[in-house]
Write an enzyme that holds these catalytic residues in place. Structure first.
Site: not given
Lengths: 426, 280
Positions: A50-51, A117, A119, A195, A198
């Protein structure tokens, strides 16, 4: 049995290094799994990229098959063409309970930039799904990741870790976007990339009242799908520079390997639009927008993932008490998982031991029934039940001892003793 | 308690303590201290109101027309009312640390300004009232524009440096601060202009009285230059389409600081030849 992880994340490695070691697309990950399978055929693999993190989990039935830290670093080096010396110190390694604990912490978002989070859960699910699709997983990683999801759910339910602003997108919009703009209902939003990030960012922006949404993506059909979901307009990738002039908020979440927008792109646009405030969120890793863009004029406010770290740290402090509670749960679940794993390792021996003893009792019962043919079915059944109970009662103490021993690690010594005592063969 | 015993020191001390408590929020966030600060500000405002009413009773003139001393205190009083109004609107807003220092400066300056009643009020009571009101509200607008601009610059700096908001320093959004600043300048410059015009008219009327005013003195020139500076800022703000919010804020701070320093220096040094009795 062994579980191992090598990783670099936002806590120990900077964004530039993470960008170089990241697997920015599914295609790249599939190639990586092929390469891993070729190098370490006896290991199961799952990669989370991931980022904020790049993590490679491996698991082996036989600890002797475990790749070394050097082996895995060399894999990263060869795959990404990055010299090992440039990242080895930032590529951390954990084994056994530490590796399990690490995954549970990641899944529970204790290790996330934004504490609590949600996500990361979907990112881990997606990573594991891709590993399954690539047949890179196995029984050990299956148990590990299923348990990680269960632990994550428990932490969220039993603690207040997920209350308030939790994701990167919500912190960005809530803490920075709302300090720039008073209202969003009169703002134009441009989304670059279509994605999950977004989509999540758009959800927060929509909650703030955004109505004008433009989505640009290299694959127009994905842009159309996202635009439809948020009542926006989809545009071909080529029109992004033209749309930049209209945008008050720009969110970029592409998986591009190089910046897609530079200061040179912005200067002529800003000349036309004037210095109106523009809020730019670069949520891509590698970065989508050149950092020089923020120096073009006073009205440009550019934030990338690392920039949000200070706010995330502030959230962490406020939720310190919840972290302690979550860690207790994780500690308990890690111990329970390791116990299950170690205990599972005793499974074949226990099964053979049971079968062996029951086989002996069955043979002895047959001899007895032959000697006493006058026994009717009810009496035979009573004999069988009694003998079965005796065998189980005799087996219970050694199996309990084996289970207790498995709490602290694989009971290798005791298993070998059992094999020798009862002549059990592999 | 006798109301005449309320002195400038009473509300000065209240505002000073309130400011101290506001500043402690940077060290330790405390709801008790926050409310104590607000309580002290309200107490200061009540004391200041009593003081102004008493002064008005003594001079038999409304505070606006009393003297330079009263006039500065009315400006400070209005700033405190605005501060409390903003706190009621959004209690999280960190506005005390910006408004209270300016209020303290106005109160201290008033201590040294002339407290003698203006003798020219009798020439035209309502004209004087209008002139003073326009100037007070114009100056108040300028003070508030300066405060808002400082807030803008701090917020802008935080956002540009990508820093998280300090819990003790919650500010409005840049968009809103910019809009408030624009409106404050757009409103205060016409007020100052009308104040200048009414002042000139009052001076014209005074020519035929026993206390004529000469426009060829340094105070009038200084006021004219200040007004010109603000008018230029106003014109630039209205015409310019390329000005960034940060540039507007900087120019506002500079123009307003110049205006305030000059105004306070005139009051502090008692060289205000137009309004003071001693230079007639």
């Amino acid at each position: 049995m062994n579980v191992q992880v090598v990783y670099c994340n936002h806590q120990n490695a900077n964004l530039a290094l993470r960008e170089r070691l990241a697997f920015s697309s599914d295609e790249l990950l599939v190639r990586a799994y092929d390469e891993l399978r070729a190098r370490f055929p006896k290991s199961e693999h799952v990669v989370i990229s991931t980022c904020n993190r790049v993590e490679l989990y491996t698991a082996q039935e036989d600890p002797a098959d475990t790749p070394t830290h050097d082996d895995l670093a060399r894999f990263f080096s060869d795959f990404h063409q990055v010299p090992v010396i440039e990242f080895f110190d930032d590529l951390l390694e954990c084994q056994g309970p530490e590796a399990v604990r690490h995954l549970f912490e990641v899944a529970s978002s204790i290790d996330s930039m934004v504490l609590g989070e949600s996500q990361i859960v979907s990112q881990i699910k997606a990573a594991f799904q891709l590993a399954m699709d690539s047949s890179a997983n196995g029984p050990l990683t299956n148990s590990l990741f299923q348990r990680a999801m269960a632990v994550s759910a428990r932490v969220r339910t039993d603690t207040k870790l997920s209350e308030g602003r939790v994701s990167i997108a919500s912190v960005a919009v809530g803490d920075f976007g709302k300090s720039i703009f008073d209202r969003f209902d009169d703002k134009t939003v441009l989304i670059l990339g279509a994605g999950e990030m977004a989509s999540e960012t758009l959800m927060y922006l929509r909650d703030e009242g955004v109505r004008q949404i433009h989505v640009c993506n290299r694959r127009l059909e994905r842009a159309e799908a996202l635009a439809k979901e948020f009542s926006g307009q989809a545009h071909p990738w080529e029109s992004r520079l033209e749309l930049l002039g209209q945008a008050d908020v720009v969110v970029s979440t592409t998986g591009a390997e190089r910046p897609i927008l530079t200061a040179a792109d912005f200067k002529p646009i800003r000349k036309k639009t004037g210095p109106k405030p523009v809020f730019i969120l670069d949520l891509g890793a590698p970065r989508d927008i050149d950092s020089d863009v923020s120096h073009v004029d006073d009205g440009i406010f550019l934030y990338n993932i690392d920039d949000l770290e200070a706010t995330c740290n502030a959230n962490r402090k406020l939720r310190a008490a919840e972290i302690a509670k979550a860690r207790e749960i994780i500690e308990e679940e890690t111990a329970s998982f390791m116990h299950d794993i170690y205990h599972k390792a005793t499974g074949p021996i226990v099964k053979r031991l049971r079968e062996h003893w029951h086989e002996i009792s069955r043979q002895e019962l047959e001899l007895l029934f032959r000697k006493l043919p006058e026994l009717d079915d009810r009496q035979r059944e009573a004999f069988e039940k009694t003998i079965h109970r005796v065998v189980n009662k005799l087996l219970h103490p050694p199996l309990e001892t084996l289970r207790d021993e498995a709490r602290n690690g694989p009971p290798v010594g005791m298993l070998n003793t059992l094999k020798r005592l009862f002549h059990l063969r592999d | 308690m006798r109301l005449e015993n309320v002195t400038v020191f009473c509300f000065f001390a209240s505002y000073l303590c309130a400011l101290m408590l506001e500043l402690t929020q940077f060290l330790r966030q405390s709801v008790t201290l926050k409310w104590s600060s607000l309580g002290l500000t309200v107490a200061g405002l009540i004391a200041q109101t009593i003081y102004l009413v008493e002064r008005s009773r003594q001079t038999d003139l409304p505070p606006l027309l009393g003297s330079s001393h009263d006039w500065l205190l009315v400006s400070a009083w209005l700033a405190v009312v605005w501060f409390l109004g903003m706190k009621v609107w959004d209690s999280r807003l960190s506005i005390g640390i910006f408004v209270l220092p300016l209020v303290l400066v106005l109160v201290v300056t008033s201590r040294f300004a002339s407290s003698e009643p203006n003798p020219r009020v009798s020439i035209s009571y309502w004209g004087s009232m209008l002139h003073a009101a326009l100037w007070v509200f114009g100056i108040l607008g300028v003070i508030l524009a300066m405060i808002v601009s400082v807030m803008y610059l701090l917020q802008h700096r935080r956002l540009k440096h990508k820093r998280a908001e300090l819990p003790a320093l919650h500010l409005l959004s840049l968009e809103r601060l910019n809009r408030i600043n624009w409106w404050l300048i757009v409103c205060s410059v016409p007020l100052l202009t009308l104040g200048m015009i009414t002042g000139l008219w009052m001076s014209y009327l005074a020519q035929s009285s026993s206390a004529p005013v000469s426009l060829a003195n340094s105070t009038f020139v200084a006021f004219s230059l200040i007004w010109l500076g603000m008018a230029v800022l106003f014109g630039w703000l209205v015409v310019s389409r390329k000005a960034t919010g940060r540039l507007v804020a900087w120019r506002t701070v500079l123009a307003c600081t110049f205006l305030l320093v000059t105004l306070l220096a005139i009051k502090f040094l008692s060289v205000d030849g137009i309004h003071a009795r001693e230079l007639i």
